[in-house]
Write an enzyme that holds these catalytic residues in place. Structure first.
Site, mmCIF file in Angstrom:
data_model
loop_
_atom_site.group_PDB
_atom_site.id
_atom_site.type_symbol
_atom_site.label_atom_id
_atom_site.label_comp_id
_atom_site.label_asym_id
_atom_site.label_seq_id
_atom_site.Cartn_x
_atom_site.Cartn_y
_atom_site.Cartn_z
ATOM 1 N N CYS A 86 0.813 -1.222 0.000
ATOM 2 C CA CYS A 86 0.000 0.000 0.000
ATOM 3 C C CYS A 86 0.844 1.267 0.000
ATOM 4 C CB CYS A 86 -0.978 -0.007 1.178
ATOM 5 S SG CYS A 86 -0.221 0.036 2.818
ATOM 6 N N HIS A 138 -1.958 0.881 7.119
ATOM 7 C CA HIS A 138 -2.504 0.834 5.765
ATOM 8 C C HIS A 138 -2.820 2.252 5.301
ATOM 9 C CE1 HIS A 138 -4.283 -1.152 2.320
ATOM 10 N NE2 HIS A 138 -5.404 -0.463 2.468
ATOM 11 N N HIS A 150 -6.505 1.717 -3.114
ATOM 12 C CA HIS A 150 -5.524 1.167 -2.168
ATOM 13 C C HIS A 150 -5.092 -0.203 -2.664
ATOM 14 C CE1 HIS A 150 -8.347 -1.679 0.029
ATOM 15 N NE2 HIS A 150 -9.146 -1.016 -0.784
#
Length: 179
Positions: A86, A138, A150
């Protein structure tokens, strides 16, 4: 043959839309490789329809980048089309689209944002999550109408809905990178 592809796509959409018991509504909120718009001639129009906005509100460089990477698998520490994580995806996106270098990890990125509330988000803002722990682990890039791009560990680069209960539950911070 074409008829077979249409039927397969409809079945796939029905299966995907029925799998998420935690979804707030019946609209599809994630777009993995199977629905990649690479075959569309006008990427910006495709994403405008997907995000329910006028095409002129979209940054063409951002959506061309997303379209190029959609479906790329997740790989921890990865930085290329064979696999990306990510923060690598977000860092590459910001370098290419905004000519801005961000820190490498999602935690470090979170430290350099001017914080915003989720209802203040604009295209290109960052959204941060903490799955399982208190620390951010994240990151994604906000698009429009609660949608963000993402890298999912299971489905790779994809677009999801920020207000989907799974994501919203773990949302920890959002804002604009300042450098």
């Amino acid at each position: 043959m074409r008829y077979y592809h249409y039927i397969s796509a409809i079945i796939l959409i029905l299966l995907i839309s029925s799998c998420g018991a935690y979804k707030k509504d019946s609209s599809r909120t994630s777009y993995p490789l199977e629905s990649s718009p690479r075959e569309y001639k006008d990427v910006r129009n495709h994403y405008a329809q997907l995000l329910h906005v006028h095409p002129h509100k979209l940054n063409p460089a951002l959506y061309a980048y997303i379209d190029e990477w959609i479906g790329t698998p997740h790989r921890l520490g990865g930085q290329d089309k064979s696999g990306i994580d990510c923060s690598g995806f977000v860092n590459n996106l910001f370098q290419r689209v905004y000519n801005m270098k961000l820190p490498r990890t999602s935690r470090e990125m979170a430290e350099i944002v001017k914080r915003k509330y989720d209802h203040q988000l604009k295209e290109g803002d960052l959204v941060f999550f903490a799955f399982g722990e208190k620390e951010i682990d994240h990151v994604g890039v906000y698009l429009h109408n609660d949608m963000f791009v993402h890298v999912s560990t299971k489905r790779g680069v994809m677009i999801s809905n920020l207000k989907e209960s799974w994501f919203y539950k773990y949302l920890k911070r959002c804002g604009t990178p300042r450098m």
